[in-house]
Design a protein around this motif. Structure first.
Motif, PDB file in Angstrom:
ATOM      1  N   THR A   1       0.810  -1.209   0.000  1.00 29.68           N
ATOM      2  CA  THR A   1       0.000   0.000   0.000  1.00 29.68           C
ATOM      3  C   THR A   1       0.846   1.264   0.000  1.00 29.68           C
ATOM      4  O   THR A   1       0.576   2.191  -0.765  1.00 29.68           O
ATOM      5  CB  THR A   1      -0.940  -0.004   1.224  1.00 29.68           C
ATOM      6  OG1 THR A   1      -1.756  -1.177   1.164  1.00 29.68           O
ATOM      7  CG2 THR A   1      -1.827   1.216   1.258  1.00 29.68           C
ATOM      8  N   SER A   2       1.872   1.316   0.829  1.00 37.42           N
ATOM      9  CA  SER A   2       2.679   2.541   0.906  1.00 37.42           C
ATOM     10  C   SER A   2       3.412   2.810  -0.406  1.00 37.42           C
ATOM     11  O   SER A   2       3.555   3.968  -0.817  1.00 37.42           O
ATOM     12  CB  SER A   2       3.659   2.476   2.074  1.00 37.42           C
ATOM     13  OG  SER A   2       4.552   1.404   1.920  1.00 37.42           O
ATOM     14  N   GLU A   3       3.858   1.770  -1.083  1.00 30.10           N
ATOM     15  CA  GLU A   3       4.508   1.951  -2.384  1.00 30.10           C
ATOM     16  C   GLU A   3       3.515   2.490  -3.416  1.00 30.10           C
ATOM     17  O   GLU A   3       3.857   3.365  -4.219  1.00 30.10           O
ATOM     18  CB  GLU A   3       5.083   0.631  -2.891  1.00 30.10           C
ATOM     19  CG  GLU A   3       6.320   0.159  -2.158  1.00 30.10           C
ATOM     20  CD  GLU A   3       6.787  -1.173  -2.700  1.00 30.10           C
ATOM     21  OE1 GLU A   3       7.433  -1.174  -3.769  1.00 30.10           O
ATOM     22  OE2 GLU A   3       6.491  -2.197  -2.057  1.00 30.10           O
ATOM     23  N   LEU A   4       2.304   1.948  -3.404  1.00 29.39           N
ATOM     24  CA  LEU A   4       1.274   2.417  -4.339  1.00 29.39           C
ATOM     25  C   LEU A   4       0.948   3.888  -4.093  1.00 29.39           C
ATOM     26  O   LEU A   4       0.837   4.676  -5.046  1.00 29.39           O
ATOM     27  CB  LEU A   4       0.011   1.577  -4.207  1.00 29.39           C
ATOM     28  CG  LEU A   4       0.041   0.195  -4.846  1.00 29.39           C
ATOM     29  CD1 LEU A   4      -1.190  -0.600  -4.456  1.00 29.39           C
ATOM     30  CD2 LEU A   4       0.150   0.306  -6.345  1.00 29.39           C
TER      31      LEU A   4
ATOM     32  N   ILE B   1      -6.939   1.571  -8.798  1.00 29.39           N
ATOM     33  CA  ILE B   1      -7.716   0.327  -8.748  1.00 29.39           C
ATOM     34  C   ILE B   1      -6.960  -0.742  -7.964  1.00 29.39           C
ATOM     35  O   ILE B   1      -7.529  -1.449  -7.140  1.00 29.39           O
ATOM     36  CB  ILE B   1      -8.070  -0.148 -10.167  1.00 29.39           C
ATOM     37  CG1 ILE B   1      -9.086   0.820 -10.787  1.00 29.39           C
ATOM     38  CG2 ILE B   1      -8.604  -1.587 -10.154  1.00 29.39           C
ATOM     39  CD1 ILE B   1      -9.286   0.636 -12.274  1.00 29.39           C
ATOM     40  N   GLN B   2      -5.666  -0.835  -8.216  1.00 31.11           N
ATOM     41  CA  GLN B   2      -4.846  -1.809  -7.493  1.00 31.11           C
ATOM     42  C   GLN B   2      -4.860  -1.509  -5.993  1.00 31.11           C
ATOM     43  O   GLN B   2      -4.982  -2.420  -5.171  1.00 31.11           O
ATOM     44  CB  GLN B   2      -3.418  -1.778  -8.042  1.00 31.11           C
ATOM     45  CG  GLN B   2      -2.535  -2.879  -7.531  1.00 31.11           C
ATOM     46  CD  GLN B   2      -1.151  -2.850  -8.199  1.00 31.11           C
ATOM     47  OE1 GLN B   2      -0.876  -2.063  -9.096  1.00 31.11           O
ATOM     48  NE2 GLN B   2      -0.280  -3.712  -7.739  1.00 31.11           N
ATOM     49  N   LEU B   3      -4.753  -0.239  -5.628  1.00 25.23           N
ATOM     50  CA  LEU B   3      -4.780   0.155  -4.220  1.00 25.23           C
ATOM     51  C   LEU B   3      -6.134  -0.171  -3.592  1.00 25.23           C
ATOM     52  O   LEU B   3      -6.198  -0.697  -2.479  1.00 25.23           O
ATOM     53  CB  LEU B   3      -4.478   1.649  -4.092  1.00 25.23           C
ATOM     54  CG  LEU B   3      -4.500   2.227  -2.686  1.00 25.23           C
ATOM     55  CD1 LEU B   3      -3.438   1.567  -1.809  1.00 25.23           C
ATOM     56  CD2 LEU B   3      -4.291   3.731  -2.729  1.00 25.23           C
ATOM     57  N   GLN B   4      -7.210   0.101  -4.308  1.00 23.63           N
ATOM     58  CA  GLN B   4      -8.541  -0.209  -3.780  1.00 23.63           C
ATOM     59  C   GLN B   4      -8.702  -1.715  -3.554  1.00 23.63           C
ATOM     60  O   GLN B   4      -9.284  -2.133  -2.561  1.00 23.63           O
ATOM     61  CB  GLN B   4      -9.622   0.301  -4.729  1.00 23.63           C
ATOM     62  CG  GLN B   4      -9.735   1.806  -4.728  1.00 23.63           C
ATOM     63  CD  GLN B   4     -10.731   2.314  -5.746  1.00 23.63           C
ATOM     64  OE1 GLN B   4     -10.969   1.680  -6.771  1.00 23.63           O
ATOM     65  NE2 GLN B   4     -11.308   3.470  -5.489  1.00 23.63           N
TER      66      GLN B   4
END
Length: 88
Positions: free
Chosen positions: A3-6, A44-47
């Motif tokens: 998550t933090s990278e995204l 979208i990937q983060l969600q």
């Protein structure tokens, strides 16, 4: 990717989009559209990651809405820690 990278990559893309919009002055420029689409994919990937994390904590039978139409952005951010980027 966690998550933090995204979130970091999304912040970089946001800055890049702002710079490009200022330089090119045309939001439909193919370069701006390409960067915007990349940001959309990351969002979208983060969600999905956040949804999986929430389901893992609450069990597979419960689903979490990341943002509902009746919520304000502030309410949604407080509820789920979702990243909102404001373009000034």
């Amino acid at each position: 990717m966690d998550t933090s990278e995204l979130i970091h990559r999304l912040q970089l893309l946001q800055r890049r989009l702002c710079e490009m919009a200022g330089d090119l002055g045309n939001l439909t420029d193919p370069e701006i559209v390409a960067v915007s689409q990349e940001a959309d994919r990351l969002i979208i990937q983060l969600q999905r990651l956040r949804k999986e994390e929430a389901e893992g904590r609450k069990g597979p039978e419960s689903t979490v809405s990341l943002l509902t139409a009746s919520q304000t952005a502030e309410e949604a951010r407080q509820q789920s820690g979702t990243l909102f980027m404001k373009n000034s």
